[in-house]
Motif scaffolding. Structure first.
Motif, PDB file in Angstrom:
ATOM      1  N   LEU A 153       0.849  -1.240   0.116  1.00 47.69           N
ATOM      2  CA  LEU A 153      -0.002   0.050  -0.127  1.00 47.69           C
ATOM      3  C   LEU A 153       0.884   1.299   0.056  1.00 47.69           C
ATOM      4  CD1 LEU A 153      -2.957  -0.946   2.622  1.00 47.69           C
ATOM      5  CD2 LEU A 153      -2.771  -1.295   0.072  1.00 47.69           C
ATOM      6  N   HIS A 154       2.218   1.109   0.123  1.00 50.62           N
ATOM      7  CA  HIS A 154       3.232   2.265   0.271  1.00 50.62           C
ATOM      8  C   HIS A 154       4.190   1.859  -0.746  1.00 50.62           C
ATOM      9  CE1 HIS A 154       5.112   5.704   1.691  1.00 50.62           C
ATOM     10  NE2 HIS A 154       5.674   5.111   2.745  1.00 50.62           N
ATOM     11  N   LYS A 185      -7.820  -3.690  -6.000  1.00 53.48           N
ATOM     12  CA  LYS A 185      -7.140  -2.567  -6.220  1.00 53.48           C
ATOM     13  C   LYS A 185      -6.310  -2.717  -7.143  1.00 53.48           C
ATOM     14  CE  LYS A 185      -7.483   0.107  -1.919  1.00 53.48           C
ATOM     15  NZ  LYS A 185      -6.687   0.429  -0.807  1.00 53.48           N
ATOM     16  N   ILE A 186      -6.184  -1.480  -7.955  1.00 50.87           N
ATOM     17  CA  ILE A 186      -5.093  -1.400  -8.939  1.00 50.87           C
ATOM     18  C   ILE A 186      -3.908  -0.672  -8.572  1.00 50.87           C
ATOM     19  CG2 ILE A 186      -4.547  -0.934 -11.463  1.00 50.87           C
ATOM     20  CD1 ILE A 186      -7.227  -2.803 -11.186  1.00 50.87           C
ATOM     21  N   GLY A 244      -0.506   1.193  -7.837  1.00 51.57           N
ATOM     22  CA  GLY A 244      -0.120   2.571  -8.511  1.00 51.57           C
ATOM     23  C   GLY A 244      -1.132   3.622  -8.681  1.00 51.57           C
ATOM     24  N   PHE A 245      -2.236   3.193  -7.919  1.00 54.77           N
ATOM     25  CA  PHE A 245      -3.338   4.402  -8.393  1.00 54.77           C
ATOM     26  C   PHE A 245      -4.165   4.853  -6.989  1.00 54.77           C
ATOM     27  CE2 PHE A 245      -3.251   2.666 -12.253  1.00 54.77           C
ATOM     28  CZ  PHE A 245      -3.299   3.798 -13.203  1.00 54.77           C
ATOM     29  N   ARG A 276      -3.862   8.917  -0.294  1.00 54.58           N
ATOM     30  CA  ARG A 276      -4.561   9.433   0.857  1.00 54.58           C
ATOM     31  C   ARG A 276      -4.634  10.932   0.632  1.00 54.58           C
ATOM     32  NH1 ARG A 276      -5.076   7.807   6.184  1.00 54.58           N
ATOM     33  NH2 ARG A 276      -5.841   5.828   5.344  1.00 54.58           N
TER      34      ARG A 276
HETATM   35  C1  LIG Z   1       4.448   5.925  -2.598  1.00 49.82           C
HETATM   36  C2  LIG Z   1       3.007   5.607  -2.088  1.00 49.82           C
HETATM   37  O1  LIG Z   1       2.965   5.042  -0.987  1.00 49.82           O
HETATM   38  S1  LIG Z   1       1.846   6.104  -3.143  1.00 49.82           S
HETATM   39  C3  LIG Z   1       0.510   4.866  -2.673  1.00 49.82           C
HETATM   40  C4  LIG Z   1       1.170   3.578  -3.274  1.00 49.82           C
HETATM   41  N1  LIG Z   1       0.141   2.644  -3.044  1.00 49.82           N
HETATM   42  C5  LIG Z   1      -0.619   1.913  -4.121  1.00 49.82           C
HETATM   43  O2  LIG Z   1      -0.925   2.271  -5.172  1.00 49.82           O
HETATM   44  C6  LIG Z   1      -1.746   1.098  -3.896  1.00 49.82           C
HETATM   45  C7  LIG Z   1      -3.103   1.176  -4.433  1.00 49.82           C
HETATM   46  N2  LIG Z   1      -3.883   2.217  -3.542  1.00 49.82           N
HETATM   47  C8  LIG Z   1      -4.328   2.041  -2.340  1.00 49.82           C
HETATM   48  O3  LIG Z   1      -4.317   1.040  -1.981  1.00 49.82           O
HETATM   49  C9  LIG Z   1      -4.902   3.403  -1.751  1.00 49.82           C
HETATM   50  O4  LIG Z   1      -5.393   4.400  -2.801  1.00 49.82           O
HETATM   51  C10 LIG Z   1      -3.868   4.070  -0.885  1.00 49.82           C
HETATM   52  C11 LIG Z   1      -3.525   3.115   0.030  1.00 49.82           C
HETATM   53  C12 LIG Z   1      -2.886   4.656  -1.420  1.00 49.82           C
HETATM   54  C13 LIG Z   1      -4.664   5.056  -0.262  1.00 49.82           C
HETATM   55  O5  LIG Z   1      -5.523   4.586   1.068  1.00 49.82           O
HETATM   56  P1  LIG Z   1      -6.969   5.343   1.560  1.00 49.82           P
HETATM   57  O6  LIG Z   1      -6.725   6.775   1.707  1.00 49.82           O
HETATM   58  O7  LIG Z   1      -6.915   4.513   2.883  1.00 49.82           O
HETATM   59  O8  LIG Z   1      -7.868   5.074   0.682  1.00 49.82           O
HETATM   60  P2  LIG Z   1      -8.831   3.654   0.805  1.00 49.82           P
HETATM   61  O9  LIG Z   1      -7.967   2.517   0.393  1.00 49.82           O
HETATM   62  O10 LIG Z   1      -9.790   3.675   1.599  1.00 49.82           O
HETATM   63  O11 LIG Z   1      -9.802   3.863  -0.426  1.00 49.82           O
HETATM   64  C14 LIG Z   1     -10.650   4.618  -0.911  1.00 49.82           C
HETATM   65  C15 LIG Z   1     -11.625   4.047  -1.920  1.00 49.82           C
HETATM   66  O12 LIG Z   1     -11.049   4.107  -3.170  1.00 49.82           O
HETATM   67  C16 LIG Z   1     -11.044   2.947  -3.641  1.00 49.82           C
HETATM   68  N3  LIG Z   1      -9.385   2.769  -3.938  1.00 49.82           N
HETATM   69  C17 LIG Z   1      -8.278   3.431  -3.779  1.00 49.82           C
HETATM   70  N4  LIG Z   1      -7.517   3.020  -4.334  1.00 49.82           N
HETATM   71  C18 LIG Z   1      -7.666   2.298  -5.240  1.00 49.82           C
HETATM   72  C19 LIG Z   1      -6.917   1.544  -6.258  1.00 49.82           C
HETATM   73  N5  LIG Z   1      -5.445   1.819  -6.197  1.00 49.82           N
HETATM   74  N6  LIG Z   1      -7.840   0.771  -6.955  1.00 49.82           N
HETATM   75  C20 LIG Z   1      -8.965   0.572  -7.028  1.00 49.82           C
HETATM   76  N7  LIG Z   1      -9.877   1.328  -6.000  1.00 49.82           N
HETATM   77  C21 LIG Z   1      -9.000   1.808  -5.161  1.00 49.82           C
HETATM   78  C22 LIG Z   1     -11.086   1.669  -2.514  1.00 49.82           C
HETATM   79  O13 LIG Z   1     -11.477   0.515  -2.817  1.00 49.82           O
HETATM   80  C23 LIG Z   1     -12.004   2.676  -1.502  1.00 49.82           C
HETATM   81  O14 LIG Z   1     -13.462   2.300  -2.193  1.00 49.82           O
HETATM   82  P3  LIG Z   1     -14.688   2.169  -1.321  1.00 49.82           P
HETATM   83  O15 LIG Z   1     -14.793   3.617  -0.637  1.00 49.82           O
HETATM   84  O16 LIG Z   1     -15.612   2.101  -2.377  1.00 49.82           O
HETATM   85  O17 LIG Z   1     -14.312   1.161  -0.381  1.00 49.82           O
END
Ligand SMILES: CC(=O)SCCNC(=O)CCNC(=O)[C@H](O)C(C)(C)COP(=O)(O)OP(=O)(O)OC[C@H]1O[C@@H](n2cnc3c(N)ncnc32)[C@H](O)[C@@H]1OP(=O)(O)O
Ligand SMILES: O=C([O-])CC(=O)C(=O)O
Length: 371
Positions: free
Chosen positions: A217-218, A251-252, A254-255, A258
């Protein structure tokens, strides 16, 4: 007392290092676009650690200090050779090696600001060597010693591959290091600050931060993006693969983000680099696949790409093994972690939030024989 899940929106520290306001990222007030186009990674390290840009002699001094401190204890290389090399993840090796660097630093527990700054330099210098040495040892190759005359980005690629990189590779890698250097109170930086706020040492803070960065997730997301691109395999498979994931509510990688709502300002820089490098390496389809995924996610989920999405195809184009993507993130982010650690020490208070208790009410102990 009610909990804020994931501490969303909670302001947990004051910082002069970087800010994200209305989707604009700055390091010490300099827009990331400006720095990505103009600054070297070494200038950014100085900026984060001193909260000002270096003058020419200060930059030269920092470069010299980094070059002088790049070698690592032989014991670390020897220890790598004892690992189950076909299965161990380089982030686990890095986490362990950074902890071991602390064991070999006789100033590890000296807490004055000058000693902490010396450790910052040693750690930033050696972490590049640690990652590249591990990458070689696991392939049965000997580590390559750094060349003091090369800059940080060039030295990393040289130590990794054993040959001097082309100018365009150095330019791209340096820019990637600049883009990943700091990011306000992200999970790994927060981890580092929580750790050192107990007045624990710099090595403990960075070791803890590496553990937090490792998760998908990070920072671990960049490797997962590449895994997805590899699984998809060709442009014609993108639509069905992604649609299937979206339909299954997966989840996809890279998208999403927070903090950013409109988009991560680092992603467009990496997108341009990805296009350029995939063309140069004769793999433009990787970029085209990335764009198609991007367009589908933006259209259907309204989620912009984060820093990890286009960095995957950039690093792949530089011929870097996919499981080294996150360690490279750590190499760059060490500059930010260290900046935050030094800032935390300078104005410290123990970080200790509360939890909202949601377990059973008062219970009476029952001896084990009566349960
Ligand atoms: C350097 C970095 O750390 S950048 C982040 C790298 N991480 C990723 O790319 C992993 C994919 N992304 C994610 O898991 C999230 O977007 C995070 C962890 C980055 C942020 O998480 P949060 O702020 O907690 O958002 P959360 O996970 O609660 O998502 C909110 C909503 O968007 C959706 N969502 C968020 N990211 C994604 C994704 N990548 N693909 C599909 N849906 C997504 C969630 O399913 C959720 O939907 P819901 O409300 O219907 O349940
Ligand atoms: O800020 C975050 O939550 C994650 C991120 O983009 C980073 O650490 O670069």
């Amino acid at each position: 007392m009610s909990a804020t899940k994931g501490l969303e929106g909670i302001v947990a520290a004051e910082s002069k290092i970087s800010s994200i306001i209305d989707d604009t990222l700055t390091y010490v007030g300099y827009n990331i676009d400006d720095l990505a186009e103009n600054a070297s990674f070494e200038e950014v390290i100085y900026l984060l650690w001193h909260t000002r840009l270096p003058k020419a002699d200060e930059l030269a001094e920092l470069k010299q200090q980094l070059a002088d401190n790049m070698s690592i204890p032989q014991a670390i290389v020897d220890q790598f050779k004892t690992y189950p090399l076909s299965t161990v993840h380089p982030m686990a090796a890095l986490r362990t090696a950074v902890s071991l660097l602390g064991v070999f630093d006789d100033e590890a527990d000296v807490m004055d600001p000058e000693a902490n700054y010396r450790k910052a330099i040693r750690l930033q210098a050696k972490i590049a060597t640690v990652v590249t040495a591990f990458a070689r040892v696991r392939k049965g190759l000997e580590p390559v010693a750094p060349k003091p005359e090369l800059g940080y980005a060039a030295n990393f690629l040289y130590m990794l591959k054993g040959e001097e990189p082309a100018a365009i590779e150095v330019e791209a890698f340096d820019k990637a290091l600049v883009l990943h250097a700091d990011h306000e109170l992200n999970a790994s930086t927060f981890t580092a600050r929580v750790c050192v706020a107990t007045l624990s040492d710099v090595y403990s803070g960075v070791t803890a931060a590496i553990g937090a960065l490792k998760g998908p997730l990070h920072g671990g997301a960049n490797e997962q993006v590449m895994k997805m691109l590899t699984e998809i395999g060709s442009l014609e498979n993108v639509e069905s693969y992604i649609q299937n994931k979206l339909d299954n509510k997966e989840k996809i990688m890279g998208f999403g983000h927070r903090v950013y709502r409109k988009g991560d300002p680092r992603a467009p820089h990496l997108r341009v680099m990805s296009q350029k490098l995939t063309e140069l390496t004769g793999k433009p389809e990787l970029y085209e696949m990335s764009v198609k995924i991007h367009d589908m996610i933006v259209e259907q989920k309204k989620l912009p790409a984060n820093v990890d999405f286009f960095s995957a195809s950039v690093y792949d184009s530089l011929g870097i093994d996919h499981d080294l993507f996150t360690p490279i993130f750590a190499v760059s982010r060490t500059s930010g972690w260290v900046a935050h650690i030094l800032e935390q020490y300078a104005n410290n208070r123990l970080i200790r939030p509360r939890a909202e208790y949601v377990g059973p009410g008062m219970q009476k102990y029952i001896p084990v024989s009566e349960r």
